[in-house]
Design an enzyme around this catalytic site. Structure first.
Site, short mmCIF file in Angstrom:
data_model
loop_
_atom_site.label_atom_id
_atom_site.label_comp_id
_atom_site.label_asym_id
_atom_site.label_seq_id
_atom_site.Cartn_x
_atom_site.Cartn_y
_atom_site.Cartn_z
N HIS A 120 -0.76 2.34 -6.61
CA HIS A 120 -1.15 3.58 -7.29
C HIS A 120 -1.18 3.39 -8.79
O HIS A 120 -1.23 4.37 -9.54
CB HIS A 120 -0.19 4.72 -6.91
N PHE B 129 8.68 12.99 -5.18
CA PHE B 129 7.63 14.03 -5.16
C PHE B 129 7.91 15.09 -4.11
O PHE B 129 7.69 16.29 -4.36
CB PHE B 129 6.26 13.37 -4.90
N CYS C 6 -9.27 4.26 -21.05
CA CYS C 6 -10.33 5.26 -21.17
C CYS C 6 -10.85 5.59 -19.78
O CYS C 6 -11.11 4.71 -18.97
CB CYS C 6 -11.48 4.70 -22.03
N1 APR Z 1 16.95 6.41 -0.91
C1 APR Z 1 16.15 6.49 0.18
N2 APR Z 1 15.21 7.45 0.33
C2 APR Z 1 15.07 8.34 -0.67
C3 APR Z 1 15.87 8.32 -1.83
C4 APR Z 1 16.85 7.30 -1.92
N3 APR Z 1 17.67 7.19 -2.98
N4 APR Z 1 15.49 9.35 -2.65
C5 APR Z 1 14.49 9.99 -2.00
N5 APR Z 1 14.24 9.40 -0.82
C6 APR Z 1 13.20 9.74 0.16
C7 APR Z 1 12.81 11.21 0.19
O1 APR Z 1 13.66 11.92 1.08
C8 APR Z 1 11.38 11.12 0.72
O2 APR Z 1 11.36 11.09 2.14
O3 APR Z 1 12.04 9.05 -0.25
C9 APR Z 1 10.89 9.78 0.19
C10 APR Z 1 9.97 9.94 -1.00
O4 APR Z 1 8.80 10.58 -0.55
P1 APR Z 1 7.77 11.17 -1.63
O5 APR Z 1 8.50 11.94 -2.64
O6 APR Z 1 6.65 11.80 -0.87
O7 APR Z 1 7.23 9.87 -2.38
P2 APR Z 1 6.12 8.85 -1.87
O8 APR Z 1 6.13 8.75 -0.39
O9 APR Z 1 6.29 7.61 -2.65
O10 APR Z 1 4.76 9.59 -2.34
C11 APR Z 1 3.55 8.87 -2.20
O11 APR Z 1 2.43 10.65 -3.35
O12 APR Z 1 2.29 12.17 -5.08
C12 APR Z 1 1.88 10.94 -4.65
O13 APR Z 1 1.17 9.22 -6.04
C13 APR Z 1 2.33 9.86 -5.58
O14 APR Z 1 2.88 7.57 -5.03
C14 APR Z 1 3.14 8.94 -4.70
C15 APR Z 1 2.63 9.26 -3.31
#
Ligand code: APR
Length: 249
Positions: free
Chosen positions: A132, A48, A140
């Site tokens: 989540h 994300f 629904c």
């Molecule tokens: N290995 C390690 N880290 C990774 C990799 C990888 N292959 N790919 C991406 N990342 C890191 C990114 O750099 C980032 O710091 O994982 C992190 C992902 O962060 P987000 O994209 O914010 O995802 P997350 O923390 O799970 O988001 C939480 O936000 O939008 C909502 O509901 C959605 O569950 C999600 C929540």
């Protein structure tokens, strides 16, 4: 003034960090893992907030909030249909299977995940707290009656009460499932070691878990993040690559 212990390991040095993580895991009688979208990107699922993340091109308030569900069901429906269809042929990667194997061998107790892909279950992990929800479960919005994906794709309404259908995921502006939260919080409060993998820790309340844990805490992520919690060690690298470095013993 004693030297501060090393915290961050990356690049060629990450092997030393993995050795320390393996030692912490051997010494822990109760290890819990918390995962985020970074655990799934090596299965070709976008995260994300990473450089190619969903929220780099779309405002989540417009497509992934409870307001967007009520105010613009068309856009909400299109976004989730796209996301679900992209998951149709995804598979767990080696990192998911390694975590499932750790559970089978009693090395980890459970996984609390922010991911809605279901990949931990697909890899064989049993004790998985889907904080989540799960994007492939359709319900629904009004009466929670569960139905099939095709009914959502075809924009059918609920067959029981006639209201709109949606994926069983936590939307922005909604509370997390209290029962799942309680199970995950209980495990994390009791653990000796919390390993946090692939998350920006930007989303409340899951981002509170590293602080709730009284245990040692380890962060595995491909970028360092500034978070008001001092991890015992940080391994800056890709989830699958780091997990593959773990000794199999
Ligand atoms: N290995 C390690 N880290 C990774 C990799 C990888 N292959 N790919 C991406 N990342 C890191 C990114 O750099 C980032 O710091 O994982 C992190 C992902 O962060 P987000 O994209 O914010 O995802 P997350 O923390 O799970 O988001 C939480 O936000 O939008 C909502 O509901 C959605 O569950 C999600 C929540």
């Amino acid at each position: 003034m004693g030297r501060k212990p090393r915290v961050e390991y990356k690049g060629e040095d990450i092997e030393n960090g993995v050795k320390i993580l393996a030692k912490l895991m051997r010494e822990s009688a109760n290890t819990v893992v918390l995962t985020g979208a970074g655990m799934d990107t090596e299965s070709n699922i976008p995260d994300f907030r990473g450089k190619n993340g969903w929220w780099k091109s779309i405002d989540p308030r417009l497509v992934a909030s409870i307001d967007s569900f009520y105010e613009n069901y068309e856009l909400f429906h299109e976004f989730y249909t796209t996301r679900i269809k992209r998951l149709e042929d995804i598979k767990p990667h080696e990192g998911h299977y390694i975590l499932a194997d750790f559970e089978r061998r009693g090395i980890i107790k459970s996984i609390a995940t922010q991911n809605v892909s279901g990949l931990h279950h697909m890899a064989g992990s049993k004790k998985v707290y889907e904080l989540h929800g799960n994007i492939k479960k359709i319900k629904c919005n009004q009466c929670n009656h569960e139905t099939e994906l095709k009914d959502f794709f075809n924009k059918k309404n609920c067959s029981l009460c006639g209201n709109l259908l949606r994926p069983d995921v936590v939307l922005f502006g909604e509370a997390l499932p209290a029962d799942v939260w309680a199970l995950a919080e209980n495990d994390i409060r009791k653990c000796d070691l919390l390993i946090v993998i692939g998350t920006s820790l930007e989303v409340y309340p899951v981002n509170q878990f590293p602080k709730i844990a009284k245990s040692k805490t380890v962060f595995i992520n491909n970028e360092d993040i500034s978070f008001d919690h001092e991890f015992d060690i940080k391994l800056i690298g890709k989830a699958k690559e780091v997990l593959k470095m773990m000794p199999s013993t």
